[in-house]
Scaffold this motif. Structure first.
Motif, PDB file in Angstrom:
ATOM      1  N   ASN A   1     -16.295  -4.118  56.764  1.00 29.28           N
ATOM      2  CA  ASN A   1     -16.853  -3.629  55.522  1.00 29.28           C
ATOM      3  C   ASN A   1     -16.675  -2.122  55.349  1.00 29.28           C
ATOM      4  O   ASN A   1     -16.362  -1.412  56.288  1.00 29.28           O
ATOM      5  N   ARG A   2     -16.850  -1.670  54.113  1.00 32.80           N
ATOM      6  CA  ARG A   2     -16.612  -0.268  53.771  1.00 32.80           C
ATOM      7  C   ARG A   2     -17.883   0.369  53.216  1.00 32.80           C
ATOM      8  O   ARG A   2     -18.618  -0.257  52.439  1.00 32.80           O
ATOM      9  N   VAL A   3     -18.126   1.625  53.597  1.00 33.11           N
ATOM     10  CA  VAL A   3     -19.218   2.416  53.026  1.00 33.11           C
ATOM     11  C   VAL A   3     -18.660   3.783  52.636  1.00 33.11           C
ATOM     12  O   VAL A   3     -17.853   4.357  53.360  1.00 33.11           O
ATOM     13  N   VAL A   4     -19.105   4.290  51.486  1.00 30.30           N
ATOM     14  CA  VAL A   4     -18.609   5.566  50.971  1.00 30.30           C
ATOM     15  C   VAL A   4     -19.804   6.483  50.730  1.00 30.30           C
ATOM     16  O   VAL A   4     -20.842   6.048  50.209  1.00 30.30           O
ATOM     17  N   CYS A   5     -19.649   7.749  51.074  1.00 27.68           N
ATOM     18  CA  CYS A   5     -20.803   8.646  51.111  1.00 27.68           C
ATOM     19  C   CYS A   5     -21.233   9.185  49.745  1.00 27.68           C
ATOM     20  O   CYS A   5     -22.330   9.729  49.617  1.00 27.68           O
ATOM     21  N   ASP A   6     -20.391   9.076  48.734  1.00 30.22           N
ATOM     22  CA  ASP A   6     -20.783   9.537  47.405  1.00 30.22           C
ATOM     23  C   ASP A   6     -20.053   8.724  46.349  1.00 30.22           C
ATOM     24  O   ASP A   6     -19.155   7.936  46.660  1.00 30.22           O
ATOM     25  N   LEU A   7     -20.431   8.904  45.090  1.00 25.93           N
ATOM     26  CA  LEU A   7     -19.830   8.146  43.991  1.00 25.93           C
ATOM     27  C   LEU A   7     -18.756   8.944  43.263  1.00 25.93           C
ATOM     28  O   LEU A   7     -18.396   8.616  42.132  1.00 25.93           O
ATOM     29  N   ASN A   8     -18.248   9.962  43.904  1.00 25.79           N
ATOM     30  CA  ASN A   8     -17.145  10.759  43.339  1.00 25.79           C
ATOM     31  C   ASN A   8     -17.521  11.374  41.992  1.00 25.79           C
ATOM     32  O   ASN A   8     -16.704  11.453  41.066  1.00 25.79           O
ATOM     33  N   GLY A   9     -18.787  11.809  41.894  1.00 22.36           N
ATOM     34  CA  GLY A   9     -19.250  12.467  40.669  1.00 22.36           C
ATOM     35  C   GLY A   9     -19.687  11.523  39.568  1.00 22.36           C
ATOM     36  O   GLY A   9     -20.087  11.972  38.477  1.00 22.36           O
ATOM     37  N   LEU A  10     -19.642  10.222  39.807  1.00 18.33           N
ATOM     38  CA  LEU A  10     -20.010   9.239  38.790  1.00 18.33           C
ATOM     39  C   LEU A  10     -21.488   8.890  38.875  1.00 18.33           C
ATOM     40  O   LEU A  10     -22.087   8.936  39.954  1.00 18.33           O
TER      41      LEU A  10
ATOM     42  N   ALA B   1     -23.566   6.259  49.789  1.00 20.99           N
ATOM     43  CA  ALA B   1     -23.981   6.009  48.411  1.00 20.99           C
ATOM     44  C   ALA B   1     -23.698   4.578  47.976  1.00 20.99           C
ATOM     45  O   ALA B   1     -24.413   4.026  47.130  1.00 20.99           O
ATOM     46  N   VAL B   2     -22.653   3.976  48.528  1.00 15.83           N
ATOM     47  CA  VAL B   2     -22.280   2.632  48.106  1.00 15.83           C
ATOM     48  C   VAL B   2     -21.632   1.911  49.280  1.00 15.83           C
ATOM     49  O   VAL B   2     -20.954   2.536  50.119  1.00 15.83           O
ATOM     50  N   ALA B   3     -21.891   0.611  49.345  1.00 15.16           N
ATOM     51  CA  ALA B   3     -21.320  -0.219  50.407  1.00 15.16           C
ATOM     52  C   ALA B   3     -20.593  -1.402  49.785  1.00 15.16           C
ATOM     53  O   ALA B   3     -21.014  -1.927  48.736  1.00 15.16           O
ATOM     54  N   PHE B   4     -19.530  -1.832  50.443  1.00 14.05           N
ATOM     55  CA  PHE B   4     -18.764  -2.987  49.989  1.00 14.05           C
ATOM     56  C   PHE B   4     -18.672  -3.999  51.137  1.00 14.05           C
ATOM     57  O   PHE B   4     -18.163  -3.679  52.214  1.00 14.05           O
ATOM     58  N   ALA B   5     -19.201  -5.191  50.887  1.00 18.04           N
ATOM     59  CA  ALA B   5     -19.134  -6.280  51.858  1.00 18.04           C
ATOM     60  C   ALA B   5     -17.891  -7.110  51.544  1.00 18.04           C
ATOM     61  O   ALA B   5     -17.740  -7.613  50.430  1.00 18.04           O
ATOM     62  N   MET B   6     -17.010  -7.233  52.519  1.00 13.72           N
ATOM     63  CA  MET B   6     -15.726  -7.887  52.299  1.00 13.72           C
ATOM     64  C   MET B   6     -15.733  -9.325  52.800  1.00 13.72           C
ATOM     65  O   MET B   6     -16.499  -9.697  53.688  1.00 13.72           O
ATOM     66  N   CYS B   7     -14.840 -10.121  52.247  1.00 12.98           N
ATOM     67  CA  CYS B   7     -14.576 -11.449  52.783  1.00 12.98           C
ATOM     68  C   CYS B   7     -13.613 -11.277  53.958  1.00 12.98           C
ATOM     69  O   CYS B   7     -12.680 -10.479  53.894  1.00 12.98           O
ATOM     70  N   ALA B   8     -13.852 -11.986  55.036  1.00 10.77           N
ATOM     71  CA  ALA B   8     -13.030 -11.817  56.231  1.00 10.77           C
ATOM     72  C   ALA B   8     -11.575 -12.190  55.962  1.00 10.77           C
ATOM     73  O   ALA B   8     -11.286 -13.193  55.301  1.00 10.77           O
ATOM     74  N   THR B   9     -10.670 -11.372  56.470  1.00  5.20           N
ATOM     75  CA  THR B   9      -9.244 -11.689  56.433  1.00  5.20           C
ATOM     76  C   THR B   9      -8.995 -12.914  57.298  1.00  5.20           C
ATOM     77  O   THR B   9      -9.634 -13.097  58.334  1.00  5.20           O
ATOM     78  N   THR B  10      -8.079 -13.779  56.905  1.00  7.16           N
ATOM     79  CA  THR B  10      -7.799 -14.984  57.674  1.00  7.16           C
ATOM     80  C   THR B  10      -6.610 -14.769  58.610  1.00  7.16           C
ATOM     81  O   THR B  10      -5.793 -13.866  58.417  1.00  7.16           O
ATOM     82  N   MET B  11      -6.497 -15.631  59.634  1.00  8.65           N
ATOM     83  CA  MET B  11      -5.343 -15.573  60.513  1.00  8.65           C
ATOM     84  C   MET B  11      -4.055 -15.865  59.745  1.00  8.65           C
ATOM     85  O   MET B  11      -3.004 -15.298  60.047  1.00  8.65           O
ATOM     86  N   ASN B  12      -4.125 -16.748  58.750  1.00  6.29           N
ATOM     87  CA  ASN B  12      -2.930 -17.019  57.936  1.00  6.29           C
ATOM     88  C   ASN B  12      -2.474 -15.769  57.207  1.00  6.29           C
ATOM     89  O   ASN B  12      -1.269 -15.496  57.099  1.00  6.29           O
ATOM     90  N   ASP B  13      -3.446 -14.980  56.705  1.00  3.94           N
ATOM     91  CA  ASP B  13      -3.106 -13.710  56.057  1.00  3.94           C
ATOM     92  C   ASP B  13      -2.414 -12.780  57.054  1.00  3.94           C
ATOM     93  O   ASP B  13      -1.376 -12.176  56.760  1.00  3.94           O
ATOM     94  N   LEU B  14      -3.007 -12.658  58.232  1.00  2.00           N
ATOM     95  CA  LEU B  14      -2.465 -11.757  59.254  1.00  2.00           C
ATOM     96  C   LEU B  14      -1.042 -12.164  59.626  1.00  2.00           C
ATOM     97  O   LEU B  14      -0.133 -11.320  59.693  1.00  2.00           O
ATOM     98  N   MET B  15      -0.836 -13.450  59.867  1.00  2.00           N
ATOM     99  CA  MET B  15       0.485 -13.909  60.285  1.00  2.00           C
ATOM    100  C   MET B  15       1.504 -13.770  59.160  1.00  2.00           C
ATOM    101  O   MET B  15       2.674 -13.465  59.409  1.00  2.00           O
ATOM    102  N   SER B  16       1.074 -13.958  57.915  1.00  2.00           N
ATOM    103  CA  SER B  16       1.989 -13.784  56.782  1.00  2.00           C
ATOM    104  C   SER B  16       2.464 -12.341  56.676  1.00  2.00           C
ATOM    105  O   SER B  16       3.640 -12.071  56.417  1.00  2.00           O
ATOM    106  N   VAL B  17       1.537 -11.403  56.889  1.00  2.00           N
ATOM    107  CA  VAL B  17       1.894  -9.988  56.845  1.00  2.00           C
ATOM    108  C   VAL B  17       2.862  -9.660  57.981  1.00  2.00           C
ATOM    109  O   VAL B  17       3.892  -8.992  57.780  1.00  2.00           O
TER     110      VAL B  17
END
Length: 412
Positions: free
Chosen positions: A256-265, A368-384
């Motif tokens: 997951n990702r967290v960002v410390c500010d809203l970039n002035g928004l 300031a904001v957090a983003f909860a992600m859906c887990a990447t799959t092994m199929n995604d990893l192997m395709s990349v």
């Protein structure tokens, strides 16, 4: 040259595994390692994080650190706490974390096959981290941190692993976190040959975790190959320590990702900008994404469910990843995060910590904001990896982690 080969593992003496095994070197800080190793003279942290045995403040990349690792390894050998097998074997390794069970094989994987991309990678590496692993390998003359690999569908290999589990394990221990690590030694020559042939028949192996360890092994092999006028290709340095699991058995958690500010928004401006790419729905409960294209967003005490607009999903295997879509449509254009690797305004939280950790980071005012992600799959990893591309930074979080100290590979 074979894709994988048996080897003479350096491993815990009978009954000593519980005193030795430790988390991977790169998941603990020096202070955390010091705390974990307290009162445990044979913890493998004395080898993988040897700065804990040096004065506080010692540079973790100091030559003294690598020398201390070698000294501590020799102490364990002299004490008979660990010993090297006298025959090249394969090793079946099972990890149990709660209800999740995964069983793989410990083997020496071919550096040549890594260099020619049959052992496929999906991440960039950093030279400084590679340098660290090179110095560690050279100081110990051994690889002590296994590279975590996955193999595609191979029922014949699965069958061998499952049959081995019926025997008495050679090591069985639960780590501090409650995760159970069990090892069986395969000594039978016919079974060893069967395993080697089964892996030779595979089209590829995939690195799940351990890109710096495998890259460092490649660099050590290249240097030793050049320096050895009698090089044959059979020397230990031509292979690297690996644990190889069936891809279908692996557990990838969200990163997951967290960002410390809203970039002035303002909050309303943020929601309006996000809504250009995602359908935004307020939620009265925490949002843990359950399907591709979904993201949970937490800001100012409120959760939102985000769903990517279908027309924005590209065909490219990297660009269509959820972590890529969020970067393309929110992190970069809205929040001004141009470089996920270097920008200090963003941080990453492994899914093992759960959604409460995201709420905590935001509610504290640290973020300031957090983003909860859906887990990447092994199929995604192997395709990349099959496409010869790399994943965005912090795309996968594998659990459970492999234990350091269960088996090491001497490279002489």
């Amino acid at each position: 040259m074979h894709l994988v080969t048996p080897f003479k593992a350096l491993r815990p003496a009978t009954g000593r595994a519980a005193e030795i095994i430790a988390p991977p070197y790169d998941v603990l800080s020096s202070s955390e390692a010091l705390e974990r190793a307290a009162g445990k003279p044979w913890s493998f942290l004395h080898i993988s994080k040897p700065e804990i045995d040096l004065p506080a403040g010692t540079d973790i990349y100091s030559p003294a650190v690598y020398a201390k690792a070698a000294e501590n390894l020799q102490k364990m050998l002299d004490a008979g706490v660990i010993a090297r097998d006298d025959k090249a074997c394969y090793y079946v390794y099972r990890i149990i974390m709660g209800s999740h069970v995964q069983t793989g094989i410990v083997a020496a994987a071919s550096v040549v096959e890594y260099d020619t991309h049959r052992i496929k990678r999906h991440e960039f590496t950093r030279p400084d981290k590679e340098d660290d692993r090179v110095r560690q390998i050279e100081a110990l003359n051994a690889q002590t941190g296994p590279v975590f690999l996955a193999y595609p569908e191979a029922p014949s290999i699965d069958a061998i692993l499952n049959a081995t589990l019926a025997g008495t394990p050679d090591a069985d221990a639960s780590a501090d976190d409650g995760i159970r690590h069990t090892l069986w030694v395969i000594r039978d020559n016919a079974t060893i040959d069967q395993i080697t042939r089964a892996f030779d028949a595979l089209p590829a192996l995939y690195i799940a975790d351990g890109h710096h360890r495998s890259a460092a092994a490649s660099r050590v092999a290249a240097a030793r190959r050049t320096a050895n006028p009698h090089h044959t290709g059979e020397e230990g340095y031509n292979y690297f320590l690996s644990v190889i699991f069936p891809a279908h058995a692996l557990k990838i958690m969200d990163y997951n990702r967290v960002v410390c500010d809203l970039n002035g928004l303002s909050q309303d401006e943020l929601l309006a900008r996000v809504a250009e790419a995602y359908t935004v729905t307020p939620s009265t409960t925490p949002v843990k994404p359950a399907a591709y294209g979904e993201v949970g967003m937490y800001v100012a005490g409120q959760w939102y469910k985000l769903a990517i607009k279908p027309e924005l999903i590209p065909a490219d295997p990297v660009e269509r990843l959820d972590v890529s879509l969020l970067t393309t449509h929110v992190l970069t254009p809205v929040l001004g995060i141009a470089d996920l690797r270097r920008d200090k305004r963003i941080d990453f939280v492994g899914g093992i910590r759960g959604l409460p950790e995201l709420e905590k980071r935001v509610n504290s005012g640290e973020m300031a904001v957090a983003f909860a992600m859906c887990a990447t799959t092994m199929n995604d990893l192997m395709s990349v990896a099959d496409a010869g591309q790399v994943m965005p930074p912090k795309s996968t979080w594998f659990e459970p982690k492999l234990a350091d100290g269960m088996a090491s590979h001497v490279i002489d």
